[in-house]
Design a protein around this motif. Structure first.
Motif, short mmCIF file in Angstrom:
data_model
loop_
_atom_site.label_atom_id
_atom_site.label_comp_id
_atom_site.label_asym_id
_atom_site.label_seq_id
_atom_site.Cartn_x
_atom_site.Cartn_y
_atom_site.Cartn_z
N LYS A 84 44.51 38.95 49.42
CA LYS A 84 44.77 40.08 48.54
C LYS A 84 46.13 39.92 47.85
O LYS A 84 47.15 39.68 48.51
CB LYS A 84 44.75 41.39 49.34
N ASP A 135 36.39 33.41 33.23
CA ASP A 135 35.56 34.11 32.25
C ASP A 135 36.15 34.00 30.85
O ASP A 135 35.42 33.97 29.86
CB ASP A 135 35.42 35.59 32.61
N GLU A 184 38.20 34.29 38.89
CA GLU A 184 36.98 34.47 38.11
C GLU A 184 37.26 35.13 36.77
O GLU A 184 36.64 34.80 35.76
CB GLU A 184 35.95 35.28 38.91
N LYS A 185 38.20 36.06 36.74
CA LYS A 185 38.59 36.68 35.47
C LYS A 185 39.18 35.64 34.51
O LYS A 185 38.91 35.66 33.31
CB LYS A 185 39.60 37.81 35.71
N TRP A 219 40.61 32.43 48.66
CA TRP A 219 39.85 33.27 47.74
C TRP A 219 39.84 34.74 48.16
O TRP A 219 39.74 35.63 47.32
CB TRP A 219 38.42 32.76 47.57
N ASP A 220 39.97 35.03 49.46
CA ASP A 220 39.96 36.43 49.88
C ASP A 220 41.36 36.98 50.15
O ASP A 220 41.50 38.10 50.65
CB ASP A 220 39.07 36.62 51.11
N ILE A 237 44.00 42.91 44.26
CA ILE A 237 42.84 42.16 43.81
C ILE A 237 42.85 40.85 44.60
O ILE A 237 43.92 40.32 44.92
CB ILE A 237 42.90 41.90 42.29
N SER A 238 41.69 40.34 44.96
CA SER A 238 41.67 39.08 45.69
C SER A 238 41.95 37.94 44.72
O SER A 238 41.67 38.03 43.52
CB SER A 238 40.33 38.87 46.38
N ARG A 246 29.55 33.54 44.93
CA ARG A 246 30.56 34.42 44.33
C ARG A 246 31.73 33.64 43.76
O ARG A 246 32.25 33.96 42.69
CB ARG A 246 31.06 35.40 45.39
N TYR A 247 32.20 32.60 44.49
CA TYR A 247 33.36 31.81 44.06
C TYR A 247 32.99 30.33 44.02
O TYR A 247 33.52 29.52 44.78
CB TYR A 247 34.53 32.02 45.02
N GLU A 265 38.81 36.86 42.92
CA GLU A 265 38.43 37.73 41.79
C GLU A 265 39.34 37.48 40.59
O GLU A 265 38.87 37.46 39.44
CB GLU A 265 38.54 39.19 42.24
N TYR A 266 40.61 37.29 40.86
CA TYR A 266 41.57 36.98 39.80
C TYR A 266 41.18 35.70 39.09
O TYR A 266 41.13 35.62 37.85
CB TYR A 266 42.95 36.90 40.44
#
Length: 402
Positions: A365, A395, A391-392, A362-363, A384-385, A174-175, A388-389
């Motif tokens: 919040k 991208d 990864e955006k 990474w986790d 948002i974690s 995932r990360y 996840e931030y």
């Protein structure tokens, strides 16, 4: 990743709207510095057209805090924190007189050209496409403002604290940029690992002392936890050893002439970035920068662009967007870039530096107080974690994860 100084387009502020473009080279109102700015002359080798269309930005020293002051938890450093990191500051300050730092800096930065000049087949073994080249060696994988690959900057990424941040396969998938294991050139350049970890851990320790005073300054408290709570428990700290190839190797005259010729305009997306003063070399011999216009530039909240300088024996720290969001704008990140030296004297000159990106786990919040526009995409209010931030962000600036 953008907190790893990616060369991308000038990023939008996290809390405040776009500022108007600069109209003069004066220091923004509301900012006072411990020393007057030095209006150094622009490179004499620049063309008349360039000189008429581009004013030479002023050179400004960072706000400096001594290590002894920093260690003193009873010291009131709020004025200096505000001057460096507040809404009217440059988003950067420096720490002086850190024991052991000078030697550690030299030990690591002298290895950057040696790493970059290893045989291509050796460097390929140090690449990690799964992490989108955010672990190990990376060259030509980032995008410039033009969208073209950045061929003038090579990087080596590693976590200086944890060689294996996690053994959980689902997290690695995932990360991958944070959870994958370090890759060290233990055969080709064995001294790199020790020097990298030593400097990275020192900058982290000093940064944690600075985090205490940042928390004291943000008296209302960071929304979602203080830096002192978030940073020590993180497994995401990432070091980046940077090597800038001689600018004359660029095939684009426009790229070389640009203010962001060595590193594009960007805003770090983590919490706090520790940064060494750059080392310039030619043929493995250290030398002064041959062009007074070269170096680190910052865009202030009012839209002014200034060149920022600090001593080679000082550690600079910059605020990242995560801290700006969580502090509700009390601590502010600023866009910055690096300009390469120009002219005949700069031929063959290379630049080495090191950045440590202090970041939430990474986790962790992130509680966003409102809808914010960062890295040119909208982040809704809510949580948002950090993973996840990140990864955006990746991208947008790297090829999509396979």
């Amino acid at each position: 990743m953008t907190s790893l100084n990616h060369s991308n387009s000038l990023l939008r502020s996290t809390v405040h709207p776009h500022s108007p473009p600069p109209t003069s080279t004066t220091i923004p109102a509301g900012i006072s510095y411990p020393h007057p700015p030095s209006y150094r002359s622009c490179s004499a080798l620049r063309s008349t057209t360039q000189m008429s269309s581009e004013l030479c930005p002023p050179t400004v020293p960072t706000v400096t805090i001594s290590y002894s002051e920093l260690r003193d938890q009873s010291a009131d450093l709020s004025d200096k924190i505000e001057l460096g990191f507040g809404p009217n500051g440059l988003g950067i300050l420096s720490i002086s007189d850190v024991p052991g730092y000078t030697l550690m800096r030299k030990n690591l930065l002298h290895l950057a050209p040696r790493l970059a000049k290893l045989p291509e087949e050796v460097k390929r073994e140090l690449e990690d496409p799964i992490s989108r080249y955010n672990i190990g060696w990376s060259h030509g994988k980032e995008k410039l403002e033009s969208g073209k690959p950045d061929m003038l900057k090579g990087s080596f990424y590693a976590n200086p604290v944890l060689d294996i941040p996690t053994t959980e396969p689902s997290l690695v998938k995932r990360y991958p940029s944070y959870c994958g294991p370090n890759i060290w050139p233990r055969g080709a350049l064995p001294e790199l690992e020790l020097a990298f970890k030593a400097l990275g851990k020192l900058i982290l320790d000093v940064g944690l002392l600075l985090a205490y005073h940042c928390d004291c300054f943000a008296s209302n408290g960071l929304n979602g936890g203080s830096l002192q709570q978030i940073l020590p428990r993180s497994r995401c700290h990432k070091g980046r050893l940077l090597y800038y190839f001689p600018a004359h190797q660029s095939t684009s005259k426009e790229d070389v002439a640009s203010m962001s010729s060595w590193c594009g305009w960007h805003t770090d997306h983590g919490s706090l970035t520790g940064l060494t003063c750059a080392m310039y070399t030619r043929d493995a011999v250290e030398l002064p920068c041959p062009d007074s216009a070269a170096g680190l530039y910052v865009k202030t909240r009012s839209g002014q662009i200034v060149k920022v300088v600090y001593g080679e024996d000082e550690i600079a720290y910059q605020i990242g967007e995560t801290t700006e969001i969580l502090s509700r704008g009390q601590l502010c990140a600023t866009p910055h870039c690096v300009r390469a030296p120009n002219g005949e004297a700069a031929s063959g000159v290379e630049r080495s530096t090191f950045a440590l990106f202090m970041q939430p786990d990474w986790d962790e919040k992130l509680n966003l107080p409102e809808v914010v526009n960062i890295h040119e995409f909208m982040m809704p209010n809510g949580s948002i974690s950090f993973g996840e931030y990140t990864e955006k962000v990746l991208d947008k600036y790297y090829d999509l994860k396979v």
